[in-house]
Scaffold this motif. Sequence first.
Motif: not given
Lengths: 235, 388
Positions: B52-54, B116-117, B119-120, B122-123, B218
């Motif tokens: 879901d995050a990536v 960018a990925a 950063q995502n 890190r969730a 995204l």
Amino acid sequence: MMSAVEDAAPPIIAARDLVKLHAAGTPLEVRAIDHVSFDLPRGAFAAIVGQSGSGKTTLLTLLGALDAPTAGELRINGELVQRKSRRALAAFRGRSVGFVFQGFDLIPSLTALENVALPAQYAGVAAGEARSRAAGLLDEVGLANRSEHLPGQLSGGEQQRVAIARSLVNNPLIVLADEPTGELDSRNADQIMKLLHRFNAERGVTVVIVTHNAEHAARCDFVITLADGRVVSTT
Amino acid sequence: MLIPILRNLARQPARSALTILGIAIGVLALVVVGALSTQLSRIVSRSQQVQDAVLAFVQQSAAARLQNHRKQIQSQLLRIDGVRAVIPEVVVPYDYGPGERDRFGPPRLIFGLPSAAMQNIRAVLVIGSGTDRIGNQERAVVVGSDFAHSQSLAIGDVVSLYGSSYRIAGVYQQSFTIFDSAAIIRLADAQRILLQAVPLSMAAHFKPGDLATNFALLLRPNADGSLVAGRVNLIEGLRARDPKSVSAGLAATTRVFDSIVYGAALIALVIGSLSIVNTMTTAVRERTREIGIRKAIGASDEAILAEFIVESACVGAIGGLIGIAAGLALCALLNAHAQAQGSLQLFDLTPGLAVGAFVFSVVLGAVSGLAPAWTAARLNPTVALRRL
């Protein structure tokens, strides 16, 4: 028949025309008890004698409410025994009757103290009180120092003394002993009989023993002689 | 009450031990598969969070990769309604050296991700030591906890990826996802690795920066992932998984897996419980006279029933405790083995599972003792007393 008819106090045991059939209605039917009647006064020490197969033990199981008569009427302390439910009979046995068996028959997984306390626990007595009573009785039968021993660690005479203590823990009306000295040497047998006579005298508990020993029977207040399920004499 | 019961069990030590062993094996099976199921559910759930995050659900076919159309594909994907951004990724296997194929667990992977990925991600992935900010660091790698543990890697150590040395910049905390056994490097580094797989005769036609194996999409707020996936699948050479169907598929697979493993464990437990029935039936037969004595001294049917049921429940409880202890040991052993290999730890024996298994073993023991206890309770005292 020893009768309490002339006594003012009602009999502790009143048997009227007791009949017990085994395998009733079959070709193997046996009349183990045949129209037996007698009364025993409160506090009596009685012996049931007779040859093997005469019905002594069967009569004892009827008196102890372990079995129901096929016919007749049995009253213990005025209570009609045979009309009770299974649960009421269990409570009655626990409260009113103490049993001593020939083979001692202590529960092998319980210590002497636990064995003596067991009927009190079944009767709903609190555990502490049951253990206290049991300890007192073990002291009375001279086994205070053996209370934590398992039955297998006790001699036959000691086991039978524990069994006598167990029979008295609920202060019963009657103690029924089925050949209590049958598996003991004469010295231990005498000790056991003395204990039963002592408790009979001191506590006023009615004692009924089944015995083959004429000497022991002679020391009893009453002797009921059975033959083929019938009472042939009472003295 | 417990001590007399233990004394009774000690009267027939071999029989009692075998009965307890039967229950212990059943409980062992139950807790181990329960621990496996718990951990797999956790892994699936965490992996779902990662997805879901990536949103890494678009894969390029091998043929499409060789066509070197990354930029065209990326712009095609961007034109799809609902897509906010497209992030190219490169995913390659870590190492197929000796022993790698015999390793327990999912394959170890190298992820080449753009900033960018990262950063995502890190969730769901938390850095344990060092840093995961490697955007400007060539030949730097962030590794999962199991990956680091299997090779005793620490910050600053060097690991070899496809013949090149990479410095460990960071180690993630355990996340119970596929990233625990993965290495994450910059996209550009991964593209160079991917280029090594291209035949030399064709390599000259490729720019490393054009290579990608996957695309993370995204989505715009309120965009329907299923609709987007359907549109992606109309593009030749791309395969997008519908996130809803992936979730449903995973849930269904988990259910089937749970049914099978719990079913097998329950069969083992039922067989164990039959040994309790056998033991208690024999005990009632052997102790018939004792039951008669107990009734003679005042035990009601209910008291006899309770005594045998409690004894039976105790057998279940002892077997349960041994089974749970053995299960804890086995799970720890298997997890240690998996960790040593850099694999995901697949067993999580939670306190809830242990307590549940214990309660179940006690109840099973009690239920197994019901029929023999009922027989004992209903015995006629005079008949019982005739038994020598």
